[in-house]
Design a protein around this motif. Structure first.
Motif, PDB file in Angstrom:
ATOM      1  N   GLN A  85     142.351 -25.354  64.753  1.00  0.00           N
ATOM      2  CA  GLN A  85     143.210 -25.952  63.728  1.00  0.00           C
ATOM      3  C   GLN A  85     143.939 -27.149  64.305  1.00  0.00           C
ATOM      4  O   GLN A  85     144.048 -27.294  65.530  1.00  0.00           O
ATOM      5  CB  GLN A  85     144.211 -24.920  63.199  1.00  0.00           C
ATOM      6  CG  GLN A  85     145.329 -24.567  64.185  1.00  0.00           C
ATOM      7  CD  GLN A  85     146.421 -23.746  63.508  1.00  0.00           C
ATOM      8  OE1 GLN A  85     146.225 -22.583  63.184  1.00  0.00           O
ATOM      9  NE2 GLN A  85     147.585 -24.377  63.311  1.00  0.00           N
ATOM     10  N   CYS A  86     144.434 -27.978  63.407  1.00  0.00           N
ATOM     11  CA  CYS A  86     145.338 -29.038  63.838  1.00  0.00           C
ATOM     12  C   CYS A  86     146.732 -28.426  63.911  1.00  0.00           C
ATOM     13  O   CYS A  86     147.177 -27.786  62.973  1.00  0.00           O
ATOM     14  CB  CYS A  86     145.304 -30.209  62.858  1.00  0.00           C
ATOM     15  SG  CYS A  86     146.458 -31.529  63.314  1.00  0.00           S
ATOM     16  N   CYS A  87     147.403 -28.634  65.011  1.00  0.00           N
ATOM     17  CA  CYS A  87     148.745 -28.070  65.189  1.00  0.00           C
ATOM     18  C   CYS A  87     149.828 -28.991  64.627  1.00  0.00           C
ATOM     19  O   CYS A  87     151.013 -28.687  64.731  1.00  0.00           O
ATOM     20  CB  CYS A  87     149.000 -27.760  66.660  1.00  0.00           C
ATOM     21  SG  CYS A  87     148.086 -26.311  67.207  1.00  0.00           S
ATOM     22  N   ILE A  88     149.423 -30.112  64.045  1.00  0.00           N
ATOM     23  CA  ILE A  88     150.378 -30.966  63.335  1.00  0.00           C
ATOM     24  C   ILE A  88     150.254 -30.724  61.824  1.00  0.00           C
ATOM     25  O   ILE A  88     151.242 -30.544  61.138  1.00  0.00           O
ATOM     26  CB  ILE A  88     150.120 -32.454  63.680  1.00  0.00           C
ATOM     27  CG1 ILE A  88     150.324 -32.668  65.187  1.00  0.00           C
ATOM     28  CG2 ILE A  88     151.048 -33.367  62.867  1.00  0.00           C
ATOM     29  CD1 ILE A  88     149.865 -34.024  65.702  1.00  0.00           C
ATOM     30  N   HIS A  89     149.000 -30.685  61.349  1.00  0.00           N
ATOM     31  CA  HIS A  89     148.712 -30.441  59.931  1.00  0.00           C
ATOM     32  C   HIS A  89     147.920 -29.134  59.860  1.00  0.00           C
ATOM     33  O   HIS A  89     146.685 -29.156  59.939  1.00  0.00           O
ATOM     34  CB  HIS A  89     147.890 -31.599  59.351  1.00  0.00           C
ATOM     35  CG  HIS A  89     148.381 -32.959  59.771  1.00  0.00           C
ATOM     36  ND1 HIS A  89     147.820 -33.678  60.807  1.00  0.00           N
ATOM     37  CD2 HIS A  89     149.424 -33.686  59.310  1.00  0.00           C
ATOM     38  CE1 HIS A  89     148.488 -34.819  60.960  1.00  0.00           C
ATOM     39  NE2 HIS A  89     149.469 -34.850  60.064  1.00  0.00           N
ATOM     40  N   PRO A  90     148.598 -27.988  59.742  1.00  0.00           N
ATOM     41  CA  PRO A  90     147.935 -26.697  59.970  1.00  0.00           C
ATOM     42  C   PRO A  90     146.921 -26.276  58.905  1.00  0.00           C
ATOM     43  O   PRO A  90     146.242 -25.274  59.090  1.00  0.00           O
ATOM     44  CB  PRO A  90     149.110 -25.713  60.048  1.00  0.00           C
ATOM     45  CG  PRO A  90     150.248 -26.389  59.363  1.00  0.00           C
ATOM     46  CD  PRO A  90     150.049 -27.862  59.551  1.00  0.00           C
ATOM     47  N   TRP A  91     146.805 -27.066  57.821  1.00  0.00           N
ATOM     48  CA  TRP A  91     145.755 -26.774  56.846  1.00  0.00           C
ATOM     49  C   TRP A  91     144.414 -27.368  57.279  1.00  0.00           C
ATOM     50  O   TRP A  91     143.382 -27.096  56.667  1.00  0.00           O
ATOM     51  CB  TRP A  91     146.146 -27.309  55.452  1.00  0.00           C
ATOM     52  CG  TRP A  91     146.341 -28.796  55.391  1.00  0.00           C
ATOM     53  CD1 TRP A  91     145.404 -29.732  55.049  1.00  0.00           C
ATOM     54  CD2 TRP A  91     147.543 -29.512  55.686  1.00  0.00           C
ATOM     55  NE1 TRP A  91     145.965 -30.998  55.137  1.00  0.00           N
ATOM     56  CE2 TRP A  91     147.280 -30.892  55.513  1.00  0.00           C
ATOM     57  CE3 TRP A  91     148.832 -29.128  56.077  1.00  0.00           C
ATOM     58  CZ2 TRP A  91     148.238 -31.882  55.722  1.00  0.00           C
ATOM     59  CZ3 TRP A  91     149.783 -30.118  56.284  1.00  0.00           C
ATOM     60  CH2 TRP A  91     149.491 -31.468  56.099  1.00  0.00           C
ATOM     61  N   MET A  92     144.396 -28.157  58.346  1.00  0.00           N
ATOM     62  CA  MET A  92     143.137 -28.692  58.888  1.00  0.00           C
ATOM     63  C   MET A  92     142.544 -27.613  59.786  1.00  0.00           C
ATOM     64  O   MET A  92     143.099 -27.318  60.856  1.00  0.00           O
ATOM     65  CB  MET A  92     143.389 -29.969  59.704  1.00  0.00           C
ATOM     66  CG  MET A  92     144.025 -31.092  58.893  1.00  0.00           C
ATOM     67  SD  MET A  92     144.481 -32.530  59.904  1.00  0.00           S
ATOM     68  CE  MET A  92     142.853 -33.205  60.314  1.00  0.00           C
ATOM     69  N   ARG A  93     141.428 -27.018  59.340  1.00  0.00           N
ATOM     70  CA  ARG A  93     140.881 -25.854  60.040  1.00  0.00           C
ATOM     71  C   ARG A  93     139.370 -25.947  60.166  1.00  0.00           C
ATOM     72  O   ARG A  93     138.700 -26.529  59.302  1.00  0.00           O
ATOM     73  CB  ARG A  93     141.210 -24.576  59.258  1.00  0.00           C
ATOM     74  CG  ARG A  93     142.682 -24.305  59.150  1.00  0.00           C
ATOM     75  CD  ARG A  93     142.940 -23.199  58.159  1.00  0.00           C
ATOM     76  NE  ARG A  93     144.361 -22.848  58.095  1.00  0.00           N
ATOM     77  CZ  ARG A  93     144.866 -21.976  57.247  1.00  0.00           C
ATOM     78  NH1 ARG A  93     144.079 -21.357  56.395  1.00  0.00           N
ATOM     79  NH2 ARG A  93     146.150 -21.725  57.258  1.00  0.00           N
ATOM     80  N   ARG A 143     145.960 -41.260  62.124  1.00  0.00           N
ATOM     81  CA  ARG A 143     147.148 -40.560  62.584  1.00  0.00           C
ATOM     82  C   ARG A 143     146.768 -39.669  63.765  1.00  0.00           C
ATOM     83  O   ARG A 143     145.597 -39.443  64.030  1.00  0.00           O
ATOM     84  CB  ARG A 143     147.713 -39.697  61.448  1.00  0.00           C
ATOM     85  CG  ARG A 143     147.964 -40.457  60.143  1.00  0.00           C
ATOM     86  CD  ARG A 143     149.344 -41.048  60.052  1.00  0.00           C
ATOM     87  NE  ARG A 143     150.378 -40.020  60.106  1.00  0.00           N
ATOM     88  CZ  ARG A 143     151.635 -40.250  60.444  1.00  0.00           C
ATOM     89  NH1 ARG A 143     152.023 -41.477  60.773  1.00  0.00           N
ATOM     90  NH2 ARG A 143     152.526 -39.286  60.465  1.00  0.00           N
ATOM     91  N   THR A 144     147.775 -39.148  64.447  1.00  0.00           N
ATOM     92  CA  THR A 144     147.534 -38.234  65.561  1.00  0.00           C
ATOM     93  C   THR A 144     147.244 -36.830  65.029  1.00  0.00           C
ATOM     94  O   THR A 144     147.870 -36.379  64.077  1.00  0.00           O
ATOM     95  CB  THR A 144     148.774 -38.213  66.481  1.00  0.00           C
ATOM     96  OG1 THR A 144     148.963 -39.515  67.021  1.00  0.00           O
ATOM     97  CG2 THR A 144     148.596 -37.209  67.623  1.00  0.00           C
ATOM     98  N   HIS A 145     146.272 -36.162  65.662  1.00  0.00           N
ATOM     99  CA  HIS A 145     145.915 -34.793  65.280  1.00  0.00           C
ATOM    100  C   HIS A 145     145.708 -33.965  66.541  1.00  0.00           C
ATOM    101  O   HIS A 145     145.705 -34.509  67.655  1.00  0.00           O
ATOM    102  CB  HIS A 145     144.629 -34.786  64.445  1.00  0.00           C
ATOM    103  CG  HIS A 145     144.745 -35.555  63.167  1.00  0.00           C
ATOM    104  ND1 HIS A 145     145.324 -35.044  62.035  1.00  0.00           N
ATOM    105  CD2 HIS A 145     144.376 -36.829  62.851  1.00  0.00           C
ATOM    106  CE1 HIS A 145     145.306 -35.956  61.072  1.00  0.00           C
ATOM    107  NE2 HIS A 145     144.731 -37.053  61.535  1.00  0.00           N
ATOM    108  N   THR A 146     145.509 -32.657  66.372  1.00  0.00           N
ATOM    109  CA  THR A 146     145.055 -31.836  67.495  1.00  0.00           C
ATOM    110  C   THR A 146     143.834 -31.046  67.024  1.00  0.00           C
ATOM    111  O   THR A 146     143.607 -30.891  65.815  1.00  0.00           O
ATOM    112  CB  THR A 146     146.126 -30.838  68.023  1.00  0.00           C
ATOM    113  OG1 THR A 146     146.082 -29.630  67.267  1.00  0.00           O
ATOM    114  CG2 THR A 146     147.525 -31.442  68.002  1.00  0.00           C
TER     115      THR A 146
HETATM  116 CU    CU Z   1     146.194 -33.230  61.889  1.00  0.00          CU
END
Ligand code: CU
Length: 167
Positions: free
Chosen positions: A151-159, A98-101
């Motif tokens: 952090q991922c700005c799509i899934h903000p729990w990814m840190r 999937r796309t992430h940041t």
């Molecule tokens: Cu993400």
């Protein structure tokens, strides 16, 4: 003697160059199930293998104990903490489907996708964040000494935290 000296200097320069080129690595991962068509409306799942369905992803979006987004643990930065020397670069690869940041923020907060953001105050840096598509890679250079939060700005729990330490 002079040749030996030149050779020694060459070796020295070469080893300095290799130190400068050394890179820390963080892998962005998710475990989306490419056989689940429910991923399709939001970009699909470009993994060859993965077992988390869209329903499973959403089932863990919120904990029963919290109204704020918690998120599926399969969506994460690996490792979530790493140390670098000041001259080292950091290579971040999206190994997920999937796309992430991978966005530097002053404080961890919510992201830019409202349904994945409930109960969180958005991190202001997420407004200008850059998407990293599945299979994409970025390289960060020149991070100052000290602690950096991403952090991922799509899934903000990814840190992740990157600690840059002087020699
Ligand atoms: Cu993400």
């Amino acid at each position: 003697m002079r040749k030996l000296m030149q050779f020694t200097i060459m070796i020295l320069l070469f080893s300095m160059a290799s130190v400068a080129a050394a890179a820390g690595k963080i892998s962005i991962v998710d475990y989306c199930d490419p056989n689940d068509p429910a991923w399709a409306p939001t970009g699909g799942c470009l993994l060859k293998e993965g077992d988390v369905t869209f329903a499973e992803f959403n089932a863990l979006l919120h904990s029963v104990l919290s109204s704020a987004v918690v998120g599926h643990p399969g969506w994460r930065f690996d490792p979530s903490f790493t140390e670098l020397r000041p001259r080292e670069s950091l290579r971040v690869t999206n190994d997920g489907g999937r796309t992430h940041t991978f966005t530097e923020v002053a404080n961890f907060g919510g992201g830019k996708v409202p349904p994945l953001n409930e109960g969180l105050i958005p991190a202001p840096e997420c407004a200008g964040s850059t998407d990293i598509p599945a299979g994409g890679r970025i390289e960060l250079r020149g991070l100052a000494s000290g602690d950096h939060l991403f952090q991922c700005c799509i899934h903000p729990w990814m840190r992740a935290m990157v600690k840059v330490e002087d020699d």
